[in-house]
Design a protein around this motif. Structure first.
Motif, PDB file in Angstrom:
ATOM      1  N   ASN A  75      16.167  -9.646   4.424  1.00  0.00           N
ATOM      2  CA  ASN A  75      17.425 -10.115   4.349  1.00  0.00           C
ATOM      3  C   ASN A  75      18.091  -9.240   3.603  1.00  0.00           C
ATOM      4  O   ASN A  75      19.361  -8.812   4.066  1.00  0.00           O
ATOM      5  CB  ASN A  75      17.469 -11.517   3.896  1.00  0.00           C
ATOM      6  CG  ASN A  75      16.936 -12.532   4.613  1.00  0.00           C
ATOM      7  OD1 ASN A  75      16.800 -12.408   5.695  1.00  0.00           O
ATOM      8  ND2 ASN A  75      16.377 -13.812   4.236  1.00  0.00           N
ATOM      9  N   ARG A  76      17.640  -8.699   2.354  1.00  0.00           N
ATOM     10  CA  ARG A  76      18.369  -7.706   1.872  1.00  0.00           C
ATOM     11  C   ARG A  76      18.518  -6.236   2.676  1.00  0.00           C
ATOM     12  O   ARG A  76      19.676  -5.628   2.399  1.00  0.00           O
ATOM     13  CB  ARG A  76      17.733  -7.429   0.454  1.00  0.00           C
ATOM     14  CG  ARG A  76      18.513  -6.827  -0.719  1.00  0.00           C
ATOM     15  CD  ARG A  76      17.544  -6.938  -2.121  1.00  0.00           C
ATOM     16  NE  ARG A  76      16.781  -7.915  -2.358  1.00  0.00           N
ATOM     17  CZ  ARG A  76      15.542  -7.420  -2.491  1.00  0.00           C
ATOM     18  NH1 ARG A  76      14.963  -6.264  -2.838  1.00  0.00           N
ATOM     19  NH2 ARG A  76      14.486  -8.500  -2.762  1.00  0.00           N
ATOM     20  N   THR A  77      17.538  -5.854   3.086  1.00  0.00           N
ATOM     21  CA  THR A  77      17.720  -4.538   3.980  1.00  0.00           C
ATOM     22  C   THR A  77      18.412  -4.746   5.099  1.00  0.00           C
ATOM     23  O   THR A  77      19.451  -3.598   5.361  1.00  0.00           O
ATOM     24  CB  THR A  77      16.092  -4.241   4.564  1.00  0.00           C
ATOM     25  OG1 THR A  77      15.358  -4.145   3.522  1.00  0.00           O
ATOM     26  CG2 THR A  77      15.993  -2.865   5.290  1.00  0.00           C
ATOM     27  N   PHE A  78      18.652  -5.754   5.738  1.00  0.00           N
ATOM     28  CA  PHE A  78      19.480  -5.921   6.974  1.00  0.00           C
ATOM     29  C   PHE A  78      20.915  -6.466   6.606  1.00  0.00           C
ATOM     30  O   PHE A  78      21.822  -6.439   7.680  1.00  0.00           O
ATOM     31  CB  PHE A  78      18.757  -6.548   8.144  1.00  0.00           C
ATOM     32  CG  PHE A  78      17.569  -5.763   8.814  1.00  0.00           C
ATOM     33  CD1 PHE A  78      17.755  -4.682   9.256  1.00  0.00           C
ATOM     34  CD2 PHE A  78      16.272  -6.520   8.829  1.00  0.00           C
ATOM     35  CE1 PHE A  78      16.544  -4.005   9.858  1.00  0.00           C
ATOM     36  CE2 PHE A  78      15.195  -5.917   9.092  1.00  0.00           C
ATOM     37  CZ  PHE A  78      15.139  -4.422   9.531  1.00  0.00           C
ATOM     38  N   ALA A  79      20.893  -7.033   5.601  1.00  0.00           N
ATOM     39  CA  ALA A  79      22.348  -7.345   5.201  1.00  0.00           C
ATOM     40  C   ALA A  79      23.299  -6.367   4.976  1.00  0.00           C
ATOM     41  O   ALA A  79      24.684  -6.520   5.208  1.00  0.00           O
ATOM     42  CB  ALA A  79      22.170  -8.337   3.955  1.00  0.00           C
ATOM     43  N   ASN A  80      22.694  -4.775   4.779  1.00  0.00           N
ATOM     44  CA  ASN A  80      23.759  -4.069   4.506  1.00  0.00           C
ATOM     45  C   ASN A  80      24.363  -3.520   5.829  1.00  0.00           C
ATOM     46  O   ASN A  80      25.295  -2.853   5.889  1.00  0.00           O
ATOM     47  CB  ASN A  80      22.841  -2.908   3.821  1.00  0.00           C
ATOM     48  CG  ASN A  80      22.639  -3.270   2.477  1.00  0.00           C
ATOM     49  OD1 ASN A  80      23.140  -4.199   1.924  1.00  0.00           O
ATOM     50  ND2 ASN A  80      21.528  -2.626   1.990  1.00  0.00           N
ATOM     51  N   SER A  81      23.813  -3.665   6.962  1.00  0.00           N
ATOM     52  CA  SER A  81      24.477  -3.126   8.248  1.00  0.00           C
ATOM     53  C   SER A  81      24.397  -4.362   9.344  1.00  0.00           C
ATOM     54  O   SER A  81      23.838  -4.443  10.188  1.00  0.00           O
ATOM     55  CB  SER A  81      23.322  -2.098   8.882  1.00  0.00           C
ATOM     56  OG  SER A  81      22.090  -2.667   9.020  1.00  0.00           O
ATOM     57  N   PRO A  82      25.471  -5.166   9.128  1.00  0.00           N
ATOM     58  CA  PRO A  82      25.848  -6.322  10.073  1.00  0.00           C
ATOM     59  C   PRO A  82      26.222  -5.827  11.304  1.00  0.00           C
ATOM     60  O   PRO A  82      26.038  -6.766  12.292  1.00  0.00           O
ATOM     61  CB  PRO A  82      26.937  -7.086   9.106  1.00  0.00           C
ATOM     62  CG  PRO A  82      27.654  -6.140   8.365  1.00  0.00           C
ATOM     63  CD  PRO A  82      26.505  -5.236   7.904  1.00  0.00           C
ATOM     64  N   SER A  83      26.805  -4.780  11.534  1.00  0.00           N
ATOM     65  CA  SER A  83      27.167  -4.389  12.854  1.00  0.00           C
ATOM     66  C   SER A  83      25.810  -4.103  13.733  1.00  0.00           C
ATOM     67  O   SER A  83      26.100  -4.069  14.916  1.00  0.00           O
ATOM     68  CB  SER A  83      28.160  -2.987  12.861  1.00  0.00           C
ATOM     69  OG  SER A  83      27.434  -2.040  12.178  1.00  0.00           O
ATOM     70  N   GLU A  84      24.908  -3.690  13.164  1.00  0.00           N
ATOM     71  CA  GLU A  84      23.588  -3.373  13.806  1.00  0.00           C
ATOM     72  C   GLU A  84      22.900  -4.632  14.179  1.00  0.00           C
ATOM     73  O   GLU A  84      22.472  -5.393  13.522  1.00  0.00           O
ATOM     74  CB  GLU A  84      22.692  -2.480  13.297  1.00  0.00           C
ATOM     75  CG  GLU A  84      21.600  -1.976  13.930  1.00  0.00           C
ATOM     76  CD  GLU A  84      20.696  -0.977  13.119  1.00  0.00           C
ATOM     77  OE1 GLU A  84      19.415  -1.009  13.545  1.00  0.00           O
ATOM     78  OE2 GLU A  84      21.116  -0.363  12.220  1.00  0.00           O
ATOM     79  N   PRO A  85      22.753  -5.095  15.494  1.00  0.00           N
ATOM     80  CA  PRO A  85      21.979  -6.394  16.069  1.00  0.00           C
ATOM     81  C   PRO A  85      20.538  -5.876  15.727  1.00  0.00           C
ATOM     82  O   PRO A  85      19.972  -5.051  16.027  1.00  0.00           O
ATOM     83  CB  PRO A  85      22.417  -6.464  17.392  1.00  0.00           C
ATOM     84  CG  PRO A  85      22.776  -4.968  17.948  1.00  0.00           C
ATOM     85  CD  PRO A  85      23.381  -4.220  16.804  1.00  0.00           C
ATOM     86  N   LEU A  86      19.770  -6.981  15.157  1.00  0.00           N
ATOM     87  CA  LEU A  86      18.580  -7.011  14.589  1.00  0.00           C
ATOM     88  C   LEU A  86      17.584  -7.408  15.936  1.00  0.00           C
ATOM     89  O   LEU A  86      17.977  -8.237  16.740  1.00  0.00           O
ATOM     90  CB  LEU A  86      18.147  -7.675  13.478  1.00  0.00           C
ATOM     91  CG  LEU A  86      18.828  -7.599  12.222  1.00  0.00           C
ATOM     92  CD1 LEU A  86      18.568  -8.506  11.319  1.00  0.00           C
ATOM     93  CD2 LEU A  86      18.486  -6.060  11.824  1.00  0.00           C
ATOM     94  N   THR A  87      16.782  -6.494  16.211  1.00  0.00           N
ATOM     95  CA  THR A  87      15.741  -6.870  17.174  1.00  0.00           C
ATOM     96  C   THR A  87      14.486  -7.280  16.613  1.00  0.00           C
ATOM     97  O   THR A  87      14.260  -6.973  15.549  1.00  0.00           O
ATOM     98  CB  THR A  87      15.497  -5.674  18.452  1.00  0.00           C
ATOM     99  OG1 THR A  87      14.871  -4.570  17.383  1.00  0.00           O
ATOM    100  CG2 THR A  87      16.809  -5.010  18.817  1.00  0.00           C
ATOM    101  N   ARG A  88      13.689  -8.245  17.498  1.00  0.00           N
ATOM    102  CA  ARG A  88      12.614  -8.407  16.916  1.00  0.00           C
ATOM    103  C   ARG A  88      11.439  -7.255  16.533  1.00  0.00           C
ATOM    104  O   ARG A  88      10.830  -7.198  15.806  1.00  0.00           O
ATOM    105  CB  ARG A  88      11.895  -9.445  17.926  1.00  0.00           C
ATOM    106  CG  ARG A  88      10.642 -10.242  17.592  1.00  0.00           C
ATOM    107  CD  ARG A  88      10.316 -11.029  18.767  1.00  0.00           C
ATOM    108  NE  ARG A  88       9.284 -12.106  18.299  1.00  0.00           N
ATOM    109  CZ  ARG A  88       8.944 -13.284  18.574  1.00  0.00           C
ATOM    110  NH1 ARG A  88      10.134 -13.611  19.391  1.00  0.00           N
ATOM    111  NH2 ARG A  88       8.196 -14.060  18.116  1.00  0.00           N
ATOM    112  N   HIS A  89      11.790  -6.258  17.331  1.00  0.00           N
ATOM    113  CA  HIS A  89      10.644  -4.957  17.274  1.00  0.00           C
ATOM    114  C   HIS A  89      10.974  -4.605  15.874  1.00  0.00           C
ATOM    115  O   HIS A  89      10.207  -4.043  15.210  1.00  0.00           O
ATOM    116  CB  HIS A  89      11.005  -4.073  18.528  1.00  0.00           C
ATOM    117  CG  HIS A  89      10.020  -2.896  18.277  1.00  0.00           C
ATOM    118  ND1 HIS A  89       8.586  -3.056  18.686  1.00  0.00           N
ATOM    119  CD2 HIS A  89      10.344  -1.733  17.972  1.00  0.00           C
ATOM    120  CE1 HIS A  89       8.259  -1.871  18.308  1.00  0.00           C
ATOM    121  NE2 HIS A  89       9.202  -0.952  18.052  1.00  0.00           N
ATOM    122  N   LYS A  90      12.249  -4.299  15.560  1.00  0.00           N
ATOM    123  CA  LYS A  90      12.669  -3.647  14.288  1.00  0.00           C
ATOM    124  C   LYS A  90      12.111  -4.443  13.042  1.00  0.00           C
ATOM    125  O   LYS A  90      11.686  -3.785  12.172  1.00  0.00           O
ATOM    126  CB  LYS A  90      14.182  -3.617  13.998  1.00  0.00           C
ATOM    127  CG  LYS A  90      14.694  -2.297  15.001  1.00  0.00           C
ATOM    128  CD  LYS A  90      16.235  -2.350  14.904  1.00  0.00           C
ATOM    129  CE  LYS A  90      16.967  -1.252  15.835  1.00  0.00           C
ATOM    130  NZ  LYS A  90      18.265  -1.096  15.813  1.00  0.00           N
TER     131      LYS A  90
END
Length: 138
Positions: A75-90
């Motif tokens: 959550n901390r890692t991906f909260a910094n880039s909200p424009s990039e959609p998270l994929t299950r693979h990432k």
């Protein structure tokens, strides 16, 4: 308190325990209540130098390495880039990398403990395990 068992009277003195209430409120048959449980107070043990079948060891407490909570880290890692959609693979790749990092951190701690105790056999096994882990990351 006077009690009797099979006709034999006896005195019962209950042990006074330090009780604490749970944070949750439960409901049973329409009545709300808080569960009470005894508060556990850890008693520190004195460190001892012991020997078993000629092998010396101690009861010293070594601090455990701090494990990282994967969900919090993600959550901390991906909260910094909200424009990039998270994929299950990432998320899977990030969790696998974090898992390996935690294993490596724990392995380093075990190596330090083995060095401090002077256990050569365990130290060799841990070094081989560390090499295998590092080679599998490449």
């Amino acid at each position: 308190m006077k009690l009797s068992y099979r006709g034999t009277p006896y005195e019962h003195e209950p042990i006074a325990l330090d009780m604490a209430e749970a944070d949750r409120v439960a409901k049973y048959r329409g009545q709300e209540y808080r569960q009470r449980y005894p508060r556990h107070i850890p008693v520190p043990q004195a460190p001892l130098d012991l020997k078993y079948r000629g092998i010396a060891y101690g009861t010293y407490q070594t601090p455990e390495p701090e494990a990282v909570d994967i969900a919090t880290h993600l959550n901390r890692t991906f909260a910094n880039s909200p424009s990039e959609p998270l994929t299950r693979h990432k998320r899977f790749i990030e969790a696998a990398q974090l898992h390996r990092a935690n294993i490596l951190k724990r392995l380093e701690h075990r190596i330090q403990v083995a060095r401090s105790k002077g256990d050569v056999n365990l130290l060799q096994q841990l070094e081989v395990e560390k090499l295998q882990l590092v080679e599998s990351q490449r």
